[in-house]
Design a protein around this motif. Structure first.
Motif, PDB file in Angstrom:
ATOM      1  N   ASP A 192       0.842  -1.202   0.000  1.00 35.71           N
ATOM      2  CA  ASP A 192       0.000   0.000   0.000  1.00 35.71           C
ATOM      3  C   ASP A 192       0.876   1.251   0.000  1.00 35.71           C
ATOM      4  O   ASP A 192       2.018   1.227   0.487  1.00 35.71           O
ATOM      5  N   ARG A 193       0.346   2.341  -0.524  1.00 32.07           N
ATOM      6  CA  ARG A 193       1.079   3.609  -0.559  1.00 32.07           C
ATOM      7  C   ARG A 193       0.241   4.700   0.109  1.00 32.07           C
ATOM      8  O   ARG A 193      -0.870   4.993  -0.346  1.00 32.07           O
ATOM      9  N   PRO A 194       0.745   5.324   1.184  1.00 31.43           N
ATOM     10  CA  PRO A 194      -0.029   6.345   1.910  1.00 31.43           C
ATOM     11  C   PRO A 194      -0.122   7.672   1.159  1.00 31.43           C
ATOM     12  O   PRO A 194      -1.047   8.446   1.393  1.00 31.43           O
ATOM     13  N   THR A 195       0.833   7.906   0.274  1.00 35.26           N
ATOM     14  CA  THR A 195       0.831   9.149  -0.503  1.00 35.26           C
ATOM     15  C   THR A 195       1.122   8.816  -1.973  1.00 35.26           C
ATOM     16  O   THR A 195       1.691   7.770  -2.271  1.00 35.26           O
ATOM     17  N   PRO A 196       0.751   9.700  -2.887  1.00 36.24           N
ATOM     18  CA  PRO A 196       0.934   9.431  -4.320  1.00 36.24           C
ATOM     19  C   PRO A 196       2.382   9.144  -4.699  1.00 36.24           C
ATOM     20  O   PRO A 196       3.307   9.855  -4.288  1.00 36.24           O
ATOM     21  N   LYS A 197       2.565   8.078  -5.479  1.00 36.19           N
ATOM     22  CA  LYS A 197       3.883   7.679  -5.983  1.00 36.19           C
ATOM     23  C   LYS A 197       3.776   7.484  -7.490  1.00 36.19           C
ATOM     24  O   LYS A 197       2.801   6.921  -7.990  1.00 36.19           O
ATOM     25  N   ILE A 198       4.770   7.923  -8.227  1.00 32.85           N
ATOM     26  CA  ILE A 198       4.743   7.837  -9.682  1.00 32.85           C
ATOM     27  C   ILE A 198       4.824   6.386 -10.150  1.00 32.85           C
ATOM     28  O   ILE A 198       5.525   5.567  -9.560  1.00 32.85           O
ATOM     29  N   VAL A 199       4.055   6.063 -11.191  1.00 27.67           N
ATOM     30  CA  VAL A 199       4.092   4.732 -11.794  1.00 27.67           C
ATOM     31  C   VAL A 199       5.222   4.736 -12.826  1.00 27.67           C
ATOM     32  O   VAL A 199       5.077   5.247 -13.932  1.00 27.67           O
TER      33      VAL A 199
END
Length: 490
Positions: free
Chosen positions: A256-263
Motif C-alpha cells: 500500500d502507498r499512503p501518498t501518491p507515488k509515480i508509476v
C-alpha cells in the motif's frame, strides 16, 4: 486622419490573418458552421483565401484545427484517412468528433457554461462553471460538506478556498478527488486506506483537503477506485496511492502507498492522455493510442485473455496488433469499454446481463468490436455495474446491460430485465446529450443546453430529488439557487 480610421471590411484583411483568427483559440465546430452559413467570405467557394481542395475558408480552418489537435496529430495516416472518410470528407465534422471526445472525460461546453457530471455508488457530483455541487449519501464525508452532513437531498455547493476553480472531479465509491485549474488536487472522504493521499488515516476527511504530497505536481485528471486513487499530470505522468492488494497501484508489488507515488513503468513508456479506475484495476490510454492495464484480473477487465493480476502496467496487445488507436476508455465494475479514433466501440470482461452489448452474456477475454454500432460515430463510452452507455456524435444515447432500478432508462422494460444489444434511449431523444455518467443504480446526463436529467435509484437522493424514491423516466434536476435564500428551484 480620416483615412486611418475608416472601417475595413473582412475581405480586405490578409488571408493569413483571417485564418489565424479562425484557427486560434477554442472555436468549436458549431462556431465554424455558423460563420460559414452567415458570412459570404467564410462560406464562399472562390478559393481566394484557401487552397482549392477545401470547400471553404472555414473548411480550411477546421482542417488546421484538426491537425493541431492532440488526438488527431498522434493518429497514424490510415486512421486519419478513415475518420475523414467516416465524417463524409467534412473537416468540421472531424473537428466536432475530436472536440466531443476530448470533452467526454473532462468538461463539456454547454449554452449554460462549462459542466461535468460524475456519479458514484450512491452520490453525484456536478461541476458548473468551476463551482462543485454534490448530492446523495454522505458516508465517510464523501460529499465534502462536513461531519454533520450524512445526506444531501439536492445538489448543494461544496466550499473551496477563495479563487479555487475546479476543473475535474472523480468520486466512484467512498472518497472524492478534485482537480483545480492550478493543477492542485483536493480530496475528501474515507481515508482509512490512504486513498485520499493524506498520511492521517485515523478519521475521514470531511471537507476537501489539499494533497500536499503532490506539491509542485500539476494534475489534469483524477480517477477514484474502490480504495485507491490515480492522478494524471499535465505532462502525462501517472501517480497512485491507497490500497494495493491486487497491484492496482502499478508499482510491481502489493504494498500500500499512503501518498501518491509515480508509476515508473508508464513514465518510461510515454505520455498518458487519459486514465480510468475500476474497483481494483486501472486502464491508461497513451498518446500513441496504446492502452495499458494493471491490477485485478478477476473479471477479465485487463483485456489480456487471462485472469491473472498485473502488478505493473501491461499493454493490451489486441489493440496494438490490429493498429487500433484508442482515445478513451471506461472501467466498469466487471467489464471495460474503449473508444477508438474512428468512433468504434470495443468491450471486454464479464458479459453479465448483456453489459458487453454482443447480444449474449458470454465473457470476452480480450477487446471485441461492437458491430451493431459500427455505422455510428461514438464520442463517449460509460461503463459501470453490469451496464454500458454509448454517446454518439448526434447527441443520441445507446444503452445496454442490466435494467437494475431502472438505471438504463427504458420505460418498456422491467427493472429486472436485461438489454443484450445497444438500444436507443428514446426518453432522451428530444435532447442533444453532451455527457453521461452512471453510478451503481442511477444515471445522469448533461445536454448541450446545460440541462441535467437523471433516472434510476434515488433511495439516497443521488438523483438530487427529495420526493422521489426511484425514477424510471429521465427527470430534470436543478441545483440550489444561492441567491434565492437557498430554496430549491422545482
Amino acid at each position: 486622419m480620416g483615412d486611418r480610421l475608416r472601417p475595413v471590411s473582412i475581405e480586405e484583411l490578409p488571408s493569413h490573418l483571417i485564418l489565424e483568427i479562425l484557427s486560434c483559440g477554442r472555436l468549436s465546430a458549431v462556431d465554424l458552421v455558423c460563420l460559414e452559413l452567415t458570412s459570404k467570405t467564410f462560406g464562399g467557394s472562390h478559393g481566394l483565401y484557401y487552397p482549392l481542395k477545401f470547400r471553404s475558408l472555414v473548411d480550411f480552418a477546421a482542417f488546421q484545427l484538426c491537425t493541431s489537435h492532440l488526438i488527431y496529430s498522434k493518429m497514424g495516416l490510415n486512421s486519419q484517412r478513415e475518420i475523414y472518410d467516416r465524417c463524409g470528407g467534412n473537416w468540421k465534422r472531424v473537428l466536432r468528433f475530436l472536440q466531443s471526445v476530448e470533452q467526454s472525460s473532462e468538461m463539456v461546453e454547454t449554452s449554460s457554461g462549462n459542466m461535468q457530471i460524475t456519479t458514484g455508488k450512491y452520490h453525484t457530483f456536478l461541476i458548473s462553471n468551476s463551482s462543485v455541487y454534490s448530492c446523495g449519501s454522505g458516508l465517510c464525508g464523501v460529499l465534502g460538506h462536513g461531519p454533520e452532513t450524512t445526506q444531501c437531498v439536492a445538489f448543494t455547493q461544496i466550499d473551496f478556498p477563495p479563487l479555487a476553480r475546479v476543473v475535474h472531479v472523480s468520486a466512484s465509491y467512498n472518497h472524492a478527488a478534485f482537480v483545480m485549474q492550478s493543477g492542485e488536487v483536493f480530496t475528501c472522504g474515507d481515508n482509512s486506506s490512504s486513498c485520499c493521499g493524506h498520511r492521517d488515516t485515523s478519521r475521514p476527511v470531511f471537507r476537501p483537503r489539499l494533497v500536499e504530497a503532490l506539491n509542485g505536481v500539476h494534475c489534469k485528471q483524477v480517477a477514484a477506485g474502490l480504495n485507491f486513487t490515480v492522478f494524471l499530470t499535465r505532462q502525462g505522468r501517472v501517480y497512485t496511492c491507497g490500497t494495493n492488494t491486487h497491484g492496482q497501484l502499478g508499482h510491481g508489488d502489493t504494498q500500500d502507498r499512503p501518498t501518491p507515488k509515480i508509476v515508473e513503468v508508464l513514465d518510461g513508456v510515454g505520455s498518458v492522455v487519459q486514465i480510468a479506475a475500476g474497483p481494483s484495476y486501472v486502464l491508461a490510454v497513451m498518446e500513441n493510442g496504446d492502452v495499458y492495464s494493471f491490477g485485478s484480473g478477476a473479471n477479465l477487465c485487463l483485456g489480456h485473455g487471462e485472469q491473472h493480476n498485473e502488478f505493473q502496467p501491461r499493454v493490451i496487445q489486441t489493440f496494438r496488433r490490429k493498429g487500433i488507436h484508442v482515445v478513451r476508455v471506461s472501467a466498469g465494475d466487471e467489464h471495460a469499454v474503449a473508444l477508438d479514433s474512428n468512433g468504434f466501440i470495443y468491450t471486454w470482461g464479464k458479459g453479465y446481463c448483456g453489459a458487453l452489448g454482443h447480444g449474449d452474456e458470454i465473457d470476452k477475454t480480450t477487446p471485441e468490436i461492437l458491430t451493431t454500432l459500427k455505422s455510428h460515430l461514438a464520442v463517449q463510452v460509460c461503463a459501470r455495474k453490469r451496464k454500458t452507455f454509448v454517446l454518439v456524435e448526434s447527441g443520441t444515447v445507446y444503452g445496454f446491460g442490466s435494467m437494475g432500478f431502472g438505471s438504463l432508462g427504458f420505460l418498456d422494460r422491467r427493472i429486472s430485465d436485461k438489454v443484450l444489444r445497444p438500444r436507443v434511449l428514446d426518453t432522451l431523444k428530444a435532447h442533444h446529450v453532451s455527457q453521461i455518467s452512471t453510478g451503481l443504480y442511477h444515471t445522469i446526463v448533461i445536454t448541450n443546453r446545460g440541462q441535467i436529467f437523471g433516472f434510476g435509484d434515488n433511495e439516497r437522493a443521488q438523483l438530487g430529488h427529495d420526493s422521489l424514491r426511484g425514477c424510471l423516466e429521465p427527470t430534470e434536476i436543478f441545483i440550489k439557487d444561492e441567491e434565492a435564500d437557498d430554496e430549491l428551484i422545482m
